[in-house]
Design a protein around this motif. Sequence first.
Motif, PDB file in Angstrom:
ATOM      1  N   CYS A 132       0.849  -1.194   0.000  1.00 52.96           N
ATOM      2  CA  CYS A 132       0.000   0.000   0.000  1.00 52.96           C
ATOM      3  C   CYS A 132       0.885   1.245   0.000  1.00 52.96           C
ATOM      4  O   CYS A 132       1.980   1.256   0.571  1.00 52.96           O
ATOM      5  CB  CYS A 132      -0.916   0.023   1.217  1.00 52.96           C
ATOM      6  N   VAL A 133       0.388   2.309  -0.630  1.00 55.61           N
ATOM      7  CA  VAL A 133       1.093   3.587  -0.659  1.00 55.61           C
ATOM      8  C   VAL A 133       0.117   4.672  -0.228  1.00 55.61           C
ATOM      9  O   VAL A 133      -0.916   4.884  -0.882  1.00 55.61           O
ATOM     10  CB  VAL A 133       1.657   3.908  -2.054  1.00 55.61           C
ATOM     11  N   LEU A 134       0.419   5.338   0.875  1.00 57.94           N
ATOM     12  CA  LEU A 134      -0.399   6.432   1.385  1.00 57.94           C
ATOM     13  C   LEU A 134       0.377   7.729   1.204  1.00 57.94           C
ATOM     14  O   LEU A 134       1.574   7.796   1.536  1.00 57.94           O
ATOM     15  CB  LEU A 134      -0.730   6.244   2.866  1.00 57.94           C
ATOM     16  N   VAL A 141      -9.067   6.336   9.935  1.00 52.20           N
ATOM     17  CA  VAL A 141      -9.786   6.313  11.205  1.00 52.20           C
ATOM     18  C   VAL A 141      -9.865   4.875  11.721  1.00 52.20           C
ATOM     19  O   VAL A 141      -9.528   3.919  11.020  1.00 52.20           O
ATOM     20  CB  VAL A 141     -11.165   6.984  11.034  1.00 52.20           C
ATOM     21  N   ASN A 142     -10.308   4.721  12.956  1.00 53.81           N
ATOM     22  CA  ASN A 142     -10.313   3.429  13.641  1.00 53.81           C
ATOM     23  C   ASN A 142     -10.924   2.308  12.807  1.00 53.81           C
ATOM     24  O   ASN A 142     -11.942   2.480  12.144  1.00 53.81           O
ATOM     25  CB  ASN A 142     -11.107   3.529  14.950  1.00 53.81           C
ATOM     26  N   ASN A 143     -10.283   1.135  12.888  1.00 54.84           N
ATOM     27  CA  ASN A 143     -10.799  -0.122  12.341  1.00 54.84           C
ATOM     28  C   ASN A 143     -10.850  -0.176  10.823  1.00 54.84           C
ATOM     29  O   ASN A 143     -11.476  -1.084  10.261  1.00 54.84           O
ATOM     30  CB  ASN A 143     -12.201  -0.427  12.906  1.00 54.84           C
ATOM     31  N   VAL A 144     -10.205   0.734  10.145  1.00 56.44           N
ATOM     32  CA  VAL A 144     -10.133   0.660   8.682  1.00 56.44           C
ATOM     33  C   VAL A 144      -9.220  -0.500   8.292  1.00 56.44           C
ATOM     34  O   VAL A 144      -8.163  -0.716   8.895  1.00 56.44           O
ATOM     35  CB  VAL A 144      -9.605   1.980   8.091  1.00 56.44           C
ATOM     36  N   VAL A 145      -9.636  -1.249   7.269  1.00 60.33           N
ATOM     37  CA  VAL A 145      -8.802  -2.337   6.744  1.00 60.33           C
ATOM     38  C   VAL A 145      -8.635  -2.138   5.247  1.00 60.33           C
ATOM     39  O   VAL A 145      -9.524  -1.652   4.568  1.00 60.33           O
ATOM     40  CB  VAL A 145      -9.407  -3.720   7.039  1.00 60.33           C
ATOM     41  N   MET A 146      -7.475  -2.535   4.760  1.00 57.89           N
ATOM     42  CA  MET A 146      -7.232  -2.404   3.322  1.00 57.89           C
ATOM     43  C   MET A 146      -6.483  -3.621   2.813  1.00 57.89           C
ATOM     44  O   MET A 146      -5.655  -4.209   3.517  1.00 57.89           O
ATOM     45  CB  MET A 146      -6.473  -1.108   3.004  1.00 57.89           C
ATOM     46  N   GLY A 147      -6.830  -4.026   1.590  1.00 55.07           N
ATOM     47  CA  GLY A 147      -6.104  -5.092   0.938  1.00 55.07           C
ATOM     48  C   GLY A 147      -4.782  -4.586   0.392  1.00 55.07           C
ATOM     49  O   GLY A 147      -4.437  -3.400   0.493  1.00 55.07           O
ATOM     50  N   GLY A 148      -4.018  -5.488  -0.222  1.00 52.83           N
ATOM     51  CA  GLY A 148      -2.725  -5.106  -0.762  1.00 52.83           C
ATOM     52  C   GLY A 148      -2.827  -4.156  -1.934  1.00 52.83           C
ATOM     53  O   GLY A 148      -3.843  -4.083  -2.631  1.00 52.83           O
ATOM     54  N   HIS A 149      -1.755  -3.373  -2.142  1.00 52.85           N
ATOM     55  CA  HIS A 149      -1.580  -2.538  -3.332  1.00 52.85           C
ATOM     56  C   HIS A 149      -2.559  -1.363  -3.398  1.00 52.85           C
ATOM     57  O   HIS A 149      -2.770  -0.798  -4.478  1.00 52.85           O
ATOM     58  CB  HIS A 149      -1.706  -3.373  -4.614  1.00 52.85           C
ATOM     59  N   VAL A 150      -3.181  -0.985  -2.293  1.00 50.54           N
ATOM     60  CA  VAL A 150      -4.069   0.177  -2.281  1.00 50.54           C
ATOM     61  C   VAL A 150      -3.234   1.446  -2.373  1.00 50.54           C
ATOM     62  O   VAL A 150      -2.190   1.574  -1.722  1.00 50.54           O
ATOM     63  CB  VAL A 150      -4.930   0.179  -0.998  1.00 50.54           C
ATOM     64  N   LEU A 151      -3.693   2.416  -3.170  1.00 47.86           N
ATOM     65  CA  LEU A 151      -3.040   3.716  -3.309  1.00 47.86           C
ATOM     66  C   LEU A 151      -3.980   4.792  -2.788  1.00 47.86           C
ATOM     67  O   LEU A 151      -5.131   4.888  -3.242  1.00 47.86           O
ATOM     68  CB  LEU A 151      -2.691   3.998  -4.768  1.00 47.86           C
ATOM     69  N   ILE A 152      -3.500   5.609  -1.857  1.00 45.31           N
ATOM     70  CA  ILE A 152      -4.320   6.667  -1.262  1.00 45.31           C
ATOM     71  C   ILE A 152      -3.594   7.985  -1.449  1.00 45.31           C
ATOM     72  O   ILE A 152      -2.452   8.158  -1.007  1.00 45.31           O
ATOM     73  CB  ILE A 152      -4.586   6.395   0.227  1.00 45.31           C
ATOM     74  N   GLY A 153      -4.259   8.957  -2.098  1.00 47.65           N
ATOM     75  CA  GLY A 153      -3.645  10.242  -2.391  1.00 47.65           C
ATOM     76  C   GLY A 153      -3.519  11.142  -1.178  1.00 47.65           C
ATOM     77  O   GLY A 153      -4.121  10.909  -0.125  1.00 47.65           O
ATOM     78  N   ILE A 170      -7.557   5.637  -4.169  1.00 50.04           N
ATOM     79  CA  ILE A 170      -8.347   6.709  -3.559  1.00 50.04           C
ATOM     80  C   ILE A 170      -7.648   8.021  -3.901  1.00 50.04           C
ATOM     81  O   ILE A 170      -6.494   8.234  -3.538  1.00 50.04           O
ATOM     82  CB  ILE A 170      -8.443   6.554  -2.028  1.00 50.04           C
ATOM     83  N   GLY A 171      -8.343   8.901  -4.602  1.00 45.60           N
ATOM     84  CA  GLY A 171      -7.708  10.111  -5.112  1.00 45.60           C
ATOM     85  C   GLY A 171      -7.395  11.143  -4.045  1.00 45.60           C
ATOM     86  O   GLY A 171      -7.921  11.116  -2.917  1.00 45.60           O
TER      87      GLY A 171
END
Length: 285
Positions: A132-134, A141-153, A170-171
């Motif tokens: 993942c890249v943030l 925020v609390n309890n957020v889960v993400m799979g592999g390779h997620v991109l967050i702007g 996520i843009g």
Amino acid sequence: MPEPGQPPGKTEIHPTALVDPRASLGEGVRIGPWCMVGPDVQLGRDVQLHASVMIEGHTVLEDGVEIYPFSTVGYPPQDLKYAGEPTRCRIGAGTVVRENVTIHRGTAQGAGETRIGRDCLIMANAHVAHDCVLGDGVIIVNNVVMGGHVLIGDHARIMGSAALHQFVRIGHGAVVGGLCGVEMDVIPYGSVLGNRARLVGLNWIGLRRAGVDAGEMQQMRLAFRELYPRSGGGGPLLGERMEKVRQRYGHIGRVVEMLRFMEEPSRRGLTRPGKGGASSKDMEG
């Protein structure tokens, strides 16, 4: 973390902490009780590990990172293809990681690195998966889960208990509502809600907080309505609508950013308004 130009504090390591002598520690690092720091870890200046924090693998915590109890960073990914490759994890300066967060290192099949930007806030019980890249200034925020390779702007907001499918983008400046399952990409400045995410408009609150003036927001509102009209099917295809928006609003930098995002290659496709489109209230923010 001291103010810029101020000398760092004294390095402090609690007697119960297990810090490998091969680890690299910057000035002013503070490591609390029952922490563990592996041999390939690099801790920047004024990093603070509160208590029972585990840092492993080829992991870099940049200056001023603060990690709260029972969090683990840089451990192997939850990916059956992972075969022990020396992949990496990096957390940018000034980021705060709260209790019980898990951040896994990358995979050889991905970029090889999980990366979190500067000045982010990762709240309790969140999971940041492999590769993942943030961006900078992201809030998870609390309890957020993400799979592999997620991109967050940069400056995106992911609200409580949201779930992000692997490879989702996520843009910049977007907001994902709480309890939202996101299976497709979210445009920059977009706002999504629902058990299965639907696009409900733009992130007007975030835009105001970023200092965007009313005139530009009105232009963005008009562009968004042309991209995603409230009426049902039968109109121009999305590509045709995008070209019209480019011709009319191509002088608005944030509109151009949305269009570029929509044109980039995607493994998941784009989140769109749900059946009947977004509500009038949601569209106006």
